[in-house]
Design a protein around this motif. Structure first.
Motif, PDB file in Angstrom:
ATOM      1  N   UNK A  52       0.814  -1.216   0.000  1.00  0.00           N
ATOM      2  CA  UNK A  52       0.000   0.000   0.000  1.00  0.00           C
ATOM      3  C   UNK A  52       0.849   1.268   0.000  1.00  0.00           C
ATOM      4  N   UNK A  53       2.127   1.126  -0.311  1.00  0.00           N
ATOM      5  CA  UNK A  53       3.000   2.281  -0.466  1.00  0.00           C
ATOM      6  C   UNK A  53       3.297   3.052   0.804  1.00  0.00           C
ATOM      7  N   UNK A  54       3.364   2.368   1.930  1.00  0.00           N
ATOM      8  CA  UNK A  54       3.581   3.037   3.209  1.00  0.00           C
ATOM      9  C   UNK A  54       5.058   3.031   3.609  1.00  0.00           C
ATOM     10  N   UNK A  55       5.450   4.033   4.388  1.00  0.00           N
ATOM     11  CA  UNK A  55       6.783   4.085   4.952  1.00  0.00           C
ATOM     12  C   UNK A  55       6.850   3.140   6.149  1.00  0.00           C
ATOM     13  N   UNK A  56       7.971   2.421   6.282  1.00  0.00           N
ATOM     14  CA  UNK A  56       8.114   1.442   7.357  1.00  0.00           C
ATOM     15  C   UNK A  56       9.397   1.695   8.132  1.00  0.00           C
ATOM     16  N   UNK A  57       9.251   1.824   9.444  1.00  0.00           N
ATOM     17  CA  UNK A  57      10.389   2.000  10.342  1.00  0.00           C
ATOM     18  C   UNK A  57      10.511   0.753  11.210  1.00  0.00           C
ATOM     19  N   UNK A  58      11.723   0.210  11.324  1.00  0.00           N
ATOM     20  CA  UNK A  58      11.965  -0.953  12.157  1.00  0.00           C
ATOM     21  C   UNK A  58      12.724  -0.585  13.415  1.00  0.00           C
ATOM     22  N   UNK A  59      12.316  -1.136  14.544  1.00  0.00           N
ATOM     23  CA  UNK A  59      13.051  -0.946  15.793  1.00  0.00           C
ATOM     24  C   UNK A  59      13.274  -2.319  16.425  1.00  0.00           C
ATOM     25  N   UNK A  60      14.401  -2.498  17.066  1.00  0.00           N
ATOM     26  CA  UNK A  60      14.719  -3.805  17.645  1.00  0.00           C
ATOM     27  C   UNK A  60      15.763  -3.649  18.739  1.00  0.00           C
ATOM     28  N   UNK A  61      15.816  -4.656  19.601  1.00  0.00           N
ATOM     29  CA  UNK A  61      16.849  -4.636  20.627  1.00  0.00           C
ATOM     30  C   UNK A  61      18.225  -4.774  20.013  1.00  0.00           C
ATOM     31  N   UNK A  62      18.295  -5.571  18.962  1.00  0.00           N
ATOM     32  CA  UNK A  62      19.549  -5.776  18.234  1.00  0.00           C
ATOM     33  C   UNK A  62      19.275  -5.667  16.745  1.00  0.00           C
ATOM     34  N   UNK A  63      20.161  -4.981  16.020  1.00  0.00           N
ATOM     35  CA  UNK A  63      20.007  -4.840  14.578  1.00  0.00           C
ATOM     36  C   UNK A  63      21.285  -5.307  13.901  1.00  0.00           C
ATOM     37  N   UNK A  64      21.153  -6.220  12.949  1.00  0.00           N
ATOM     38  CA  UNK A  64      22.297  -6.721  12.194  1.00  0.00           C
ATOM     39  C   UNK A  64      22.954  -5.591  11.409  1.00  0.00           C
ATOM     40  N   UNK A  65      24.272  -5.630  11.324  1.00  0.00           N
ATOM     41  CA  UNK A  65      24.968  -4.578  10.569  1.00  0.00           C
ATOM     42  C   UNK A  65      24.784  -4.737   9.063  1.00  0.00           C
ATOM     43  N   UNK A  66      24.452  -5.930   8.600  1.00  0.00           N
ATOM     44  CA  UNK A  66      24.182  -6.152   7.180  1.00  0.00           C
ATOM     45  C   UNK A  66      22.670  -6.143   6.969  1.00  0.00           C
TER      46      UNK A  66
END
Length: 385
Positions: free
Chosen positions: A317-331
């Motif tokens: 539906x063409x929406x912007x998506x933001x991800x948040x996490x305790x840990x985020x992979x560098x790749x």
């Protein structure tokens, strides 16, 4: 501005609802006039029923069953009406889960899924014919043998002696009979809901990938693997199902395979079912920005986990998506195909036990999300660019 928060839980720290509430506070701190909806998500693993219960009117049924070590416990499953049909939702972790076993006693060599079979049996005897079984967080690696024993299957060792339901019965199985199984089982439709796609056995199967996490030693993993290979051959001979060709058959220590073959179940990715039952697509259409996440955002997230499932639907539906996490992979190359930007909530260096504390995680989510939204306010993102 309309925000939708559709996050999974942070295992060992916060529930999906708590993650969403912390993110909501962060958004409102940066943008008090924002409209924010918290729609907790799950992927079929432990806690999925609790998430569904936040969105659907459910009735909880308490029952007495045995835990993975065959100790009596009180557990529950829920039922609800969906499209004029009564559906029973059963979570394997509530009877066969790792959290039910003291850490010093965890070992799949001595655990079984009998309690899950008792949950299913109660639902069938109570008249429910559409049964969805959520697999995840199990303490077992018994190929579903314990579950089937509770439903009337008989398993035999090399002497032809019936195997009891204590310990891990899988280890001794050389044959079985389903002649005394519950006849009502044949009237039921089973949907298997899982957050993993591992095969029944092999290097990516239930034993090699998960058994050590459940307490097995290296030599014990080899024994479990050999037993799983034998059981898969028996299932193929009797039911004509090659479990190695069905992704997800290794879920919950092979319970997925037993449900697929012996109970003729149909496997469905957990995140898709939860999105359907929570009416997430409608909520996404009405939002401007989607916030999603889980405890660790990495390559495993691409394997049917919540953030990517939510993001794919949002991109439709063409929406912007933001991800948040305790840990985020560098790749993040593959993840950024779906999530526009991902952020770790770690605002300071802390030992893992300290970072997992509820009050710490809540504050870090609030702070991180607030800063992200403050940046968005000054960027083209908020202007539809």
């Amino acid at each position: 501005m309309n925000f939708l928060i559709a996050s999974d839980s942070y295992k060992g720290s916060l529930s999906a609802f708590e993650v969403g509430e912390a993110a909501r506070q962060g958004i409102l701190s940066a943008m008090p006039t924002a409209i924010v909806e918290n729609s907790p998500m799950a992927d079929g693993g432990e806690g999925t029923i609790d998430v569904i219960a936040l969105h659907q009117k459910t009735v909880r049924r308490e029952i007495n069953v045995f835990d993975p070590l065959m100790n009596p416990i009180v557990t529950s499953y829920v039922v609800f009406n969906h499209e004029k049909e009564e559906i029973a939702l059963i979570e394997s972790a509530r009877s066969s889960g790792l959290t039910l076993v003291p850490e010093e006693k965890r070992n799949p060599m001595s655990a079984n899924s009998f309690g899950l079979g008792e949950q299913i049996k109660d639902a069938v005897l109570s008249g429910y014919r559409n049964i969805k079984v959520f697999l995840g967080g199990s303490a077992t690696n018994d190929g579903g043998v314990g579950m089937l024993q509770a439903l009337g299957w008989k398993f035999y060792d090399k002497q032809g002696k019936e195997i009891g339901s204590y310990g891990n019965p899988l280890l001794e199985v050389v044959s079985f009979s389903d002649e005394e199984r519950m006849s009502l089982i044949d009237e039921c439709q089973f949907v298997i809901v899982s957050d993993v796609m591992n095969p029944f056995y092999g290097k990516q199967g239930a034993s090699y990938v998960f058994a050590e996490q459940k307490g097995a030693k290296t030599d014990e993993v080899v024994k479990l693997e050999a037993a799983m290979v034998r059981l898969a051959a028996l299932f193929k001979e009797t039911y004509g199902v090659n479990l190695q060709k069905v992704a997800g058959s290794g879920a919950a220590g092979g319970v997925g395979g037993a449900l697929l073959s012996a109970l003729k179940g149909v496997l469905k990715p957990g995140v898709e079912m939860v999105m359907e039952l929570t009416n997430l697509e409608k909520k996404i259409r009405e939002a401007d920005v989607i916030v999603t996440g889980e405890g660790s955002l990495d390559e495993q997230s691409l394997m049917g986990k919540v953030p990517i499932g939510v993001a794919k639907l949002a991109k439709k539906h063409g929406k912007k998506v933001i991800g948040i996490a305790g840990r985020v992979n560098t790749d993040l190359h593959n993840i950024n195909q779906y999530i526009d930007a991902a952020f770790s909530i770690q605002t300071e260096c802390l030992p893992l036990p300290a970072a997992l504390k509820r009050e710490v995680a809540v504050k870090q989510i609030e702070t991180t999300v607030e800063q992200v939204v403050r940046l968005m306010k000054t960027s083209h993102v908020m202007k539809g660019g």
